[in-house]
Design a protein around this motif. Structure first.
Motif, PDB file in Angstrom:
ATOM      1  N   GLY A  56     134.720  58.109  51.632  1.00 11.47           N
ATOM      2  CA  GLY A  56     133.927  58.974  52.578  1.00 11.47           C
ATOM      3  C   GLY A  56     134.150  58.782  54.160  1.00 11.47           C
ATOM      4  O   GLY A  56     135.231  58.044  54.292  1.00 11.47           O
ATOM      5  N   SER A  57     133.108  58.999  54.887  1.00 10.58           N
ATOM      6  CA  SER A  57     133.466  58.914  56.348  1.00 10.58           C
ATOM      7  C   SER A  57     133.519  57.294  56.645  1.00 10.58           C
ATOM      8  O   SER A  57     132.677  56.324  56.178  1.00 10.58           O
ATOM      9  CB  SER A  57     132.190  59.638  56.979  1.00 10.58           C
ATOM     10  OG  SER A  57     132.274  59.303  58.654  1.00 10.58           O
ATOM     11  N   LEU A  58     134.343  56.951  57.701  1.00 12.23           N
ATOM     12  CA  LEU A  58     134.706  55.848  58.163  1.00 12.23           C
ATOM     13  C   LEU A  58     134.073  55.541  59.528  1.00 12.23           C
ATOM     14  O   LEU A  58     134.033  54.452  60.205  1.00 12.23           O
ATOM     15  CB  LEU A  58     136.134  55.359  58.243  1.00 12.23           C
ATOM     16  CG  LEU A  58     136.709  55.338  56.894  1.00 12.23           C
ATOM     17  CD1 LEU A  58     138.531  55.329  57.208  1.00 12.23           C
ATOM     18  CD2 LEU A  58     136.466  54.305  56.057  1.00 12.23           C
ATOM     19  N   GLY A  59     133.347  56.606  60.100  1.00 11.70           N
ATOM     20  CA  GLY A  59     132.706  56.566  61.377  1.00 11.70           C
ATOM     21  C   GLY A  59     133.461  56.374  62.498  1.00 11.70           C
ATOM     22  O   GLY A  59     134.390  56.995  62.589  1.00 11.70           O
ATOM     23  N   ARG A  60     132.983  55.346  63.347  1.00 12.59           N
ATOM     24  CA  ARG A  60     133.851  55.232  64.750  1.00 12.59           C
ATOM     25  C   ARG A  60     134.828  54.112  64.606  1.00 12.59           C
ATOM     26  O   ARG A  60     134.405  53.032  64.029  1.00 12.59           O
ATOM     27  CB  ARG A  60     132.736  54.855  65.698  1.00 12.59           C
ATOM     28  CG  ARG A  60     131.698  55.866  65.931  1.00 12.59           C
ATOM     29  CD  ARG A  60     130.625  55.410  66.835  1.00 12.59           C
ATOM     30  NE  ARG A  60     130.080  54.400  65.591  1.00 12.59           N
ATOM     31  CZ  ARG A  60     129.060  53.502  66.097  1.00 12.59           C
ATOM     32  NH1 ARG A  60     128.571  53.555  67.242  1.00 12.59           N
ATOM     33  NH2 ARG A  60     128.501  52.912  65.134  1.00 12.59           N
ATOM     34  N   ALA A  76     142.488  60.058  60.603  1.00  8.87           N
ATOM     35  CA  ALA A  76     141.614  60.948  61.265  1.00  8.87           C
ATOM     36  C   ALA A  76     140.790  62.178  60.604  1.00  8.87           C
ATOM     37  O   ALA A  76     139.514  62.208  61.230  1.00  8.87           O
ATOM     38  CB  ALA A  76     142.659  62.105  62.238  1.00  8.87           C
ATOM     39  N   PRO A  77     141.111  62.433  59.384  1.00 12.62           N
ATOM     40  CA  PRO A  77     140.056  63.208  58.627  1.00 12.62           C
ATOM     41  C   PRO A  77     138.813  62.760  58.139  1.00 12.62           C
ATOM     42  O   PRO A  77     137.998  63.283  57.823  1.00 12.62           O
ATOM     43  CB  PRO A  77     141.010  63.671  57.403  1.00 12.62           C
ATOM     44  CG  PRO A  77     142.415  63.473  57.730  1.00 12.62           C
ATOM     45  CD  PRO A  77     142.525  62.392  58.705  1.00 12.62           C
ATOM     46  N   ARG A  78     138.954  61.040  58.082  1.00 11.95           N
ATOM     47  CA  ARG A  78     137.739  60.390  57.784  1.00 11.95           C
ATOM     48  C   ARG A  78     136.899  59.870  58.972  1.00 11.95           C
ATOM     49  O   ARG A  78     136.063  59.127  58.680  1.00 11.95           O
ATOM     50  CB  ARG A  78     138.107  59.517  56.702  1.00 11.95           C
ATOM     51  CG  ARG A  78     138.689  60.018  55.430  1.00 11.95           C
ATOM     52  CD  ARG A  78     139.177  59.114  54.417  1.00 11.95           C
ATOM     53  NE  ARG A  78     138.320  57.887  54.151  1.00 11.95           N
ATOM     54  CZ  ARG A  78     138.399  57.020  53.436  1.00 11.95           C
ATOM     55  NH1 ARG A  78     139.581  56.546  53.242  1.00 11.95           N
ATOM     56  NH2 ARG A  78     137.390  56.323  53.170  1.00 11.95           N
ATOM     57  N   LEU A  79     137.280  60.050  60.154  1.00  8.02           N
ATOM     58  CA  LEU A  79     136.733  59.434  61.318  1.00  8.02           C
ATOM     59  C   LEU A  79     135.826  60.436  61.889  1.00  8.02           C
ATOM     60  O   LEU A  79     136.222  61.672  62.143  1.00  8.02           O
ATOM     61  CB  LEU A  79     137.704  59.054  62.201  1.00  8.02           C
ATOM     62  CG  LEU A  79     138.717  57.797  61.781  1.00  8.02           C
ATOM     63  CD1 LEU A  79     139.938  57.766  62.859  1.00  8.02           C
ATOM     64  CD2 LEU A  79     138.117  56.825  61.253  1.00  8.02           C
ATOM     65  N   LEU A 104     143.051  66.760  65.644  1.00  4.83           N
ATOM     66  CA  LEU A 104     143.290  65.163  65.971  1.00  4.83           C
ATOM     67  C   LEU A 104     142.465  65.179  67.197  1.00  4.83           C
ATOM     68  O   LEU A 104     142.495  63.855  68.232  1.00  4.83           O
ATOM     69  CB  LEU A 104     144.509  64.810  66.216  1.00  4.83           C
ATOM     70  CG  LEU A 104     145.385  64.707  64.681  1.00  4.83           C
ATOM     71  CD1 LEU A 104     146.879  64.413  65.091  1.00  4.83           C
ATOM     72  CD2 LEU A 104     144.766  63.785  63.706  1.00  4.83           C
ATOM     73  N   THR A 105     141.732  65.975  67.725  1.00  3.18           N
ATOM     74  CA  THR A 105     141.311  66.001  69.182  1.00  3.18           C
ATOM     75  C   THR A 105     140.032  65.003  69.094  1.00  3.18           C
ATOM     76  O   THR A 105     139.386  64.691  70.328  1.00  3.18           O
ATOM     77  CB  THR A 105     140.550  67.225  69.538  1.00  3.18           C
ATOM     78  OG1 THR A 105     139.490  67.760  68.449  1.00  3.18           O
ATOM     79  CG2 THR A 105     141.514  68.524  69.575  1.00  3.18           C
ATOM     80  N   HIS A 106     139.642  64.513  68.144  1.00  5.41           N
ATOM     81  CA  HIS A 106     138.387  63.435  68.135  1.00  5.41           C
ATOM     82  C   HIS A 106     139.029  62.150  68.205  1.00  5.41           C
ATOM     83  O   HIS A 106     138.356  61.033  68.052  1.00  5.41           O
ATOM     84  CB  HIS A 106     137.499  63.513  66.927  1.00  5.41           C
ATOM     85  CG  HIS A 106     138.201  63.417  65.677  1.00  5.41           C
ATOM     86  ND1 HIS A 106     139.353  64.362  65.184  1.00  5.41           N
ATOM     87  CD2 HIS A 106     138.202  62.453  64.347  1.00  5.41           C
ATOM     88  CE1 HIS A 106     139.758  63.723  64.105  1.00  5.41           C
ATOM     89  NE2 HIS A 106     139.095  62.922  63.563  1.00  5.41           N
ATOM     90  N   CYS A 107     140.259  61.908  68.332  1.00  2.91           N
ATOM     91  CA  CYS A 107     140.923  60.739  68.629  1.00  2.91           C
ATOM     92  C   CYS A 107     141.628  60.678  69.909  1.00  2.91           C
ATOM     93  O   CYS A 107     142.422  61.543  70.315  1.00  2.91           O
ATOM     94  CB  CYS A 107     141.942  60.693  67.523  1.00  2.91           C
ATOM     95  SG  CYS A 107     141.532  60.094  65.940  1.00  2.91           S
ATOM     96  N   ALA A 108     141.712  59.384  70.444  1.00  6.01           N
ATOM     97  CA  ALA A 108     142.210  59.372  72.008  1.00  6.01           C
ATOM     98  C   ALA A 108     142.779  57.906  72.051  1.00  6.01           C
ATOM     99  O   ALA A 108     142.564  56.953  71.117  1.00  6.01           O
ATOM    100  CB  ALA A 108     141.146  59.489  72.819  1.00  6.01           C
TER     101      ALA A 108
END
Length: 231
Positions: A56-60, A76-79, A104-108
């Motif tokens: 499932g989701s790994l959050g932040r 990235a797909p799980r973050l 991948l825009t939610h990753c920096a």
């Protein structure tokens, strides 16, 4: 692992390693990384990491020493969000190029010192340290800072080398430590307020270990540290 006595030298060491990394990338190009330089089984390590993490989701997530940003891309797909930090501007340039793709825009990524992360306490659900600690002048301080930014109940995964006697790694690649034993890592994690789980071994030219751990609540840290010291 050493304590914080060496910490005044850490910034200078990190700066020198950053310069060395820049030169390496200029010489060998964007596809070079330490895993390939040591002929380590990168795909097997990534598969072991995916099996180790909960479903499932790994959050932040925070990736300390992110390098080319590969782990952020993988997860990235799980973050909910992902942040990579590194002391090398050259590596960050490669990571930004990797993470510029759709999805991948939610990753920096950002420049940061792993001993003094410019991040608030308890801000992440998952912290990763992939092939970082064997370069650290003060591994204990780096683990303590990783624990600080991890929420209680959050998960840390350290991926690094088991003890070895590879002279090339220690000299040409400027490793500070010749890998870590399970016992040493368990004790260091406990000192940082983390409860270590069973490590995972990935055999290769040099054996790799994945050490998962969970950040303890404040009232459990003293007990866990005492147990680790006694063992």
């Amino acid at each position: 692992m050493p304590g914080s006595a060496c910490r005044p030298r850490a910034a200078r060491v990190l700066a020198e390693r950053a310069r060395a990394a820049t030169e390496t990338f200029v010489r060998k190009g964007a596809e070079w990384d330490e895993m390939s330089a040591l002929d380590l089984p990168a795909a097997a390590v990534e598969a072991a990491l995916l099996r180790l993490l909960p479903g499932g989701s790994l959050g932040r997530a925070l990736d300390i020493g992110t390098g080319t940003g590969r782990l952020l891309e993988l997860l990235a797909p799980r973050l909910t969000s992902g942040l990579g930090v590194d002391a090398s501007r050259a590596m960050l340039a490669l990571a930004r190029a990797r993470l510029a793709r759709p999805g991948l825009t939610h990753c920096a990524v950002r420049l940061a010192d792993m001993y003094r992360l410019p991040l608030p306490d308890s801000g992440f659900d998952l912290v990763l340290m992939h092939m970082v600690l064997h370069h650290a002048e003060d591994p204990a301080a780096a683990l303590a800072e990783a624990a600080r930014v991890l929420r209680p109940g959050g998960r840390l995964v350290v991926v690094d080398l088991a003890p070895h006697a590879n002279a090339e790694a220690l000299q040409r690649l400027a490793h500070r430590w010749p890998g870590f034993s399970d016992e040493a890592m368990r004790g260091a994690l406990a000192e940082a307020g983390l409860a270590a789980a069973e490590p995972v071994a990935v055999p290769g030219a040099l054996d790799v270990r994945l050490w998962p751990a969970e950040r303890l609540a404040a009232d459990a840290i003293t007990t866990e540290t005492a147990m680790a010291t006694a063992s």
